[in-house]
Design a protein around this motif. Structure first.
Motif, PDB file in Angstrom:
ATOM      1  N   HIS A 201       4.297   3.274   1.514  1.00 37.62           N
ATOM      2  CA  HIS A 201       3.489   3.829   0.833  1.00 37.62           C
ATOM      3  C   HIS A 201       2.189   2.567  -0.267  1.00 37.62           C
ATOM      4  N   ARG A 202       1.229   3.135  -0.453  1.00 36.70           N
ATOM      5  CA  ARG A 202       0.948   1.700  -1.451  1.00 36.70           C
ATOM      6  C   ARG A 202       0.465   2.055  -3.021  1.00 36.70           C
TER       7      ARG A 202
ATOM      8  N   VAL B 261       0.812  11.172  -0.108  1.00 37.96           N
ATOM      9  CA  VAL B 261       0.519  10.213  -1.039  1.00 37.96           C
ATOM     10  C   VAL B 261      -0.226   9.423   0.033  1.00 37.96           C
ATOM     11  N   ALA B 262      -0.461  10.064   0.764  1.00 38.99           N
ATOM     12  CA  ALA B 262      -0.660   9.228   1.926  1.00 38.99           C
ATOM     13  C   ALA B 262      -2.492   9.845   2.689  1.00 38.99           C
ATOM     14  N   GLU B 263      -2.256  11.422   2.212  1.00 39.36           N
ATOM     15  CA  GLU B 263      -3.552  11.682   1.607  1.00 39.36           C
ATOM     16  C   GLU B 263      -4.224  11.643   0.221  1.00 39.36           C
ATOM     17  N   ALA B 264      -3.672  10.989  -0.126  1.00 44.13           N
ATOM     18  CA  ALA B 264      -4.510  11.086  -1.317  1.00 44.13           C
ATOM     19  C   ALA B 264      -5.139   9.305  -1.972  1.00 44.13           C
ATOM     20  N   GLU B 265      -3.802   9.012  -0.971  1.00 41.92           N
ATOM     21  CA  GLU B 265      -4.778   6.898  -0.943  1.00 41.92           C
ATOM     22  C   GLU B 265      -6.219   6.795   0.098  1.00 41.92           C
ATOM     23  N   GLN B 266      -5.684   8.089   1.285  1.00 39.66           N
ATOM     24  CA  GLN B 266      -7.145   7.838   1.853  1.00 39.66           C
ATOM     25  C   GLN B 266      -7.885   9.113   0.991  1.00 39.66           C
TER      26      GLN B 266
ATOM     27  N   PRO C  57       7.099  -6.182  -1.250  1.00 41.13           N
ATOM     28  CA  PRO C  57       6.408  -7.358  -0.942  1.00 41.13           C
ATOM     29  C   PRO C  57       5.491  -8.162  -1.615  1.00 41.13           C
ATOM     30  N   LYS C  58       4.191  -6.733  -1.514  1.00 40.19           N
ATOM     31  CA  LYS C  58       2.496  -7.380  -1.916  1.00 40.19           C
ATOM     32  C   LYS C  58       1.964  -5.610  -2.230  1.00 40.19           C
ATOM     33  N   ALA C  59       1.021  -5.523  -1.886  1.00 46.02           N
ATOM     34  CA  ALA C  59       0.634  -4.306  -1.791  1.00 46.02           C
ATOM     35  C   ALA C  59       1.147  -3.281  -1.207  1.00 46.02           C
TER      36      ALA C  59
ATOM     37  N   GLN D 232      -0.086   5.152  -9.178  1.00 53.02           N
ATOM     38  CA  GLN D 232      -1.010   4.617  -9.334  1.00 53.02           C
ATOM     39  C   GLN D 232      -1.469   3.595  -8.042  1.00 53.02           C
ATOM     40  N   TYR D 233      -2.776   4.494  -7.673  1.00 54.48           N
ATOM     41  CA  TYR D 233      -3.276   3.468  -7.008  1.00 54.48           C
ATOM     42  C   TYR D 233      -5.456   3.291  -6.537  1.00 54.48           C
TER      43      TYR D 233
END
Length: 160
Positions: A81-82, A150-155, A57-59, A120-121
């Motif tokens: 995930h984002r 994915v969570a590790e990369a985002e962080q 829905p958003k981010a 992409q993040y």
């Protein structure tokens, strides 16, 4: 009342704890299921018959694995995930893997095949091989990948 609010959920106590730990609202789960059932954009597991769908829905992209019962939708897991998923769009970038997926695209009736896609993040883009529908481009990020790498990369990107 919004139409997604009519989705009745059957969530175990363990499932409720999982949603709480992952900061996913029941409303988010309802929106994912509603979106999947209205659009037909979902995967179906070949052995269990369970559905897996996402909605962004958003981010944040929310994923829910569920099945339909007579009066409700039984929720097995949910994660988020984002990262933004982007199909390569080019058939010559398909990577055939020896391992077949247990998931198939419900709308296209096509088994998933490994494809080079882009995640992409923020301002970073990562090419990665993931299962995707060769007809519509539906890309699968499974739970292990989403809550792990994915969570590790985002962080790591946020910490820069």
């Amino acid at each position: 009342m919004n139409s997604y609010e009519q989705i009745v959920l059957d969530v175990s106590e363990e499932g409720e704890r999982l949603l709480e730990d992952r900061l996913i609202l029941r409303e988010d789960v309802q929106k994912v299921i509603h979106h999947a059932e209205v659009t037909g954009k979902k995967l179906v597991h070949r052995c269990t018959g369970r559905s897996l769908a996402f909605y962004r829905p958003k981010a944040v992209t929310y994923w829910v694995e569920y099945s339909r019962t007579d009066e409700a939708y039984r929720v097995f897991t949910a994660y988020s995930h984002r990262m933004v998923l982007k199909s390569s769009g080019s058939t010559n970038e398909w990577v055939k893997s020896g391992a077949g997926s247990d998931w198939h695209c419900d709308r296209c009736r096509t088994p998933l095949e490994v494809q080079t896609v882009r995640l992409q993040y923020m301002q970073s883009i990562f090419p990665i091989n993931l299962p995707a529908c060769s007809s519509c481009g539906f890309i699968l990020i499974d739970e292990e990948l989403a809550i792990g790498k994915v969570a590790e990369a985002e962080q790591a990107l946020e910490d820069k």
